[in-house]
Design an enzyme around this catalytic site. Structure first.
Site, PDB file in Angstrom:
ATOM      1  N   GLY A  36      54.170  21.249  33.554  1.00  0.00           N
ATOM      2  CA  GLY A  36      55.088  22.229  32.986  1.00  0.00           C
ATOM      3  C   GLY A  36      56.359  21.580  32.484  1.00  0.00           C
ATOM      4  O   GLY A  36      56.837  21.873  31.384  1.00  0.00           O
ATOM      5  N   HIS A  37      56.926  20.683  33.285  1.00  0.00           N
ATOM      6  CA  HIS A  37      58.101  19.944  32.832  1.00  0.00           C
ATOM      7  C   HIS A  37      57.772  19.081  31.616  1.00  0.00           C
ATOM      8  O   HIS A  37      58.575  18.964  30.679  1.00  0.00           O
ATOM      9  CB  HIS A  37      58.627  19.040  33.952  1.00  0.00           C
ATOM     10  N   SER A 185      54.424  24.990  39.491  1.00  0.00           N
ATOM     11  CA  SER A 185      55.713  24.989  40.174  1.00  0.00           C
ATOM     12  C   SER A 185      55.745  23.809  41.124  1.00  0.00           C
ATOM     13  O   SER A 185      54.729  23.474  41.748  1.00  0.00           O
ATOM     14  CB  SER A 185      55.907  26.285  40.972  1.00  0.00           C
TER      15      SER A 185
END
Length: 286
Positions: A36-37, A185
């Site tokens: 995600g990052h 996450s």
């Protein structure tokens, strides 16, 4: 890629880019980077000639009893991922470098911070706004990229940026998910195998809520009740922190769905509190 710890060194590096008219992108993170990052870093890389990413577990956005000390950290992994994504400078300051002794100034957006996550984490967004303001002043980026998983944070930072006149474009990036729908996450590592098997139902429940809107339901109360019942059935060991249907920008609770509506939730497992959201859009006003 250079790794910089000193805020003044970062400031001087970025000022040199600005003097040459170099477009700069910023991606603030708390580290323990994942795909995600990486998606945020790629967006910044596509849109800017120079990219700064920060890895800083910001103490001011953690409340008493939260996981500041236990928050996962792996700087070597973070540096490798950032380097692969094309980051020019990885900023890794200490808390002492970011907050001088006796620091007593805060930045906050109270109206947008008091609901959803802010209801149970009352100082969280004050800490977020303050550290992001500090990063904006150090880097003076043309654009900054944040993930839509933290939708409330994104809305608050857009409001802060507009209100304070920061010349920064706030770019929202789509949620990146596992194959089964669980939003990526850093806190997913806290999940037990049983919790990990149940957690995808967060996304599935929000999808069901959006499908009810698509089918013509306009009463948020009925949709939220059905979604909460789904969560209770499929994730009986989890605790629902909140489940809400709100205006996507102003974040107030909707009484009727007659336009875009954001379904947002936070679900607590034994050690992990996970957030997710789903934007639902009506074809025509009811």
């Amino acid at each position: 890629m250079d790794i910089v710890k000193d805020p003044q060194e970062l400031r001087e590096r970025c000022r040199g880019w600005q003097r040459r008219g170099v477009v700069t992108g910023l991606v603030p993170t708390m580290g323990y980077l994942h795909a995600g990052h990486a998606s945020l870093l790629r967006i910044a890389r596509e849109r800017a000639a120079r990219v700064v990413a920060s890895v800083f577990v910001n103490p001011t956005q953690f409340g008493p009893g939260e996981d500041l000390d236990a928050y996962p950290r792996d700087l070597d992994h973070d540096a490798a991922l950032a380097r692969e994504a094309g980051v020019d400078v990885l900023f890794t300051p200490s808390a002492e470098a970011m907050y001088a002794p006796g620091a007593a100034t805060w930045v906050e957006v109270p109206e947008l911070s008091k609901m959803l996550c802010g209801a149970t984490r009352p100082i969280h967004f004050r800490g977020v706004c303050t550290v992001v303001s500090k990063l904006f002043l150090l880097v003076q980026p043309n654009l900054a990229v944040f993930g839509e998983k933290d939708w409330q944070q994104l809305a608050i930072l857009r409001r802060m940026t507009a209100d304070l006149g920061f010349p920064v474009e706030i770019v929202g990036a789509p949620i990146v998910r596992e194959a089964d729908g669980l939003a990526l996450s850093s806190r997913n590592v806290y999940l037990t195998p049983e919790e990990r098997a149940a957690a995808p139902h967060i996304h599935k429940g929000l999808e069901l809520a959006a499908s009810r809107v698509a089918a013509g339901e306009r009463d948020p109360g009925r949709i939220l009740a059905a979604t909460a019942a789904y969560f209770a059935e499929r994730m009986p060991a989890a605790t629902l922190d909140y489940l809400a249907c709100v205006h996507p920008e102003r974040l107030f609770a909707l009484d009727v769905i007659d336009g875009p509506a954001l379904f947002a939730t936070a679900v607590k497992f034994s050690r992990a509190r996970l957030i997710d959201n789903r934007l639902a859009v009506t074809a025509t006003p009811s």
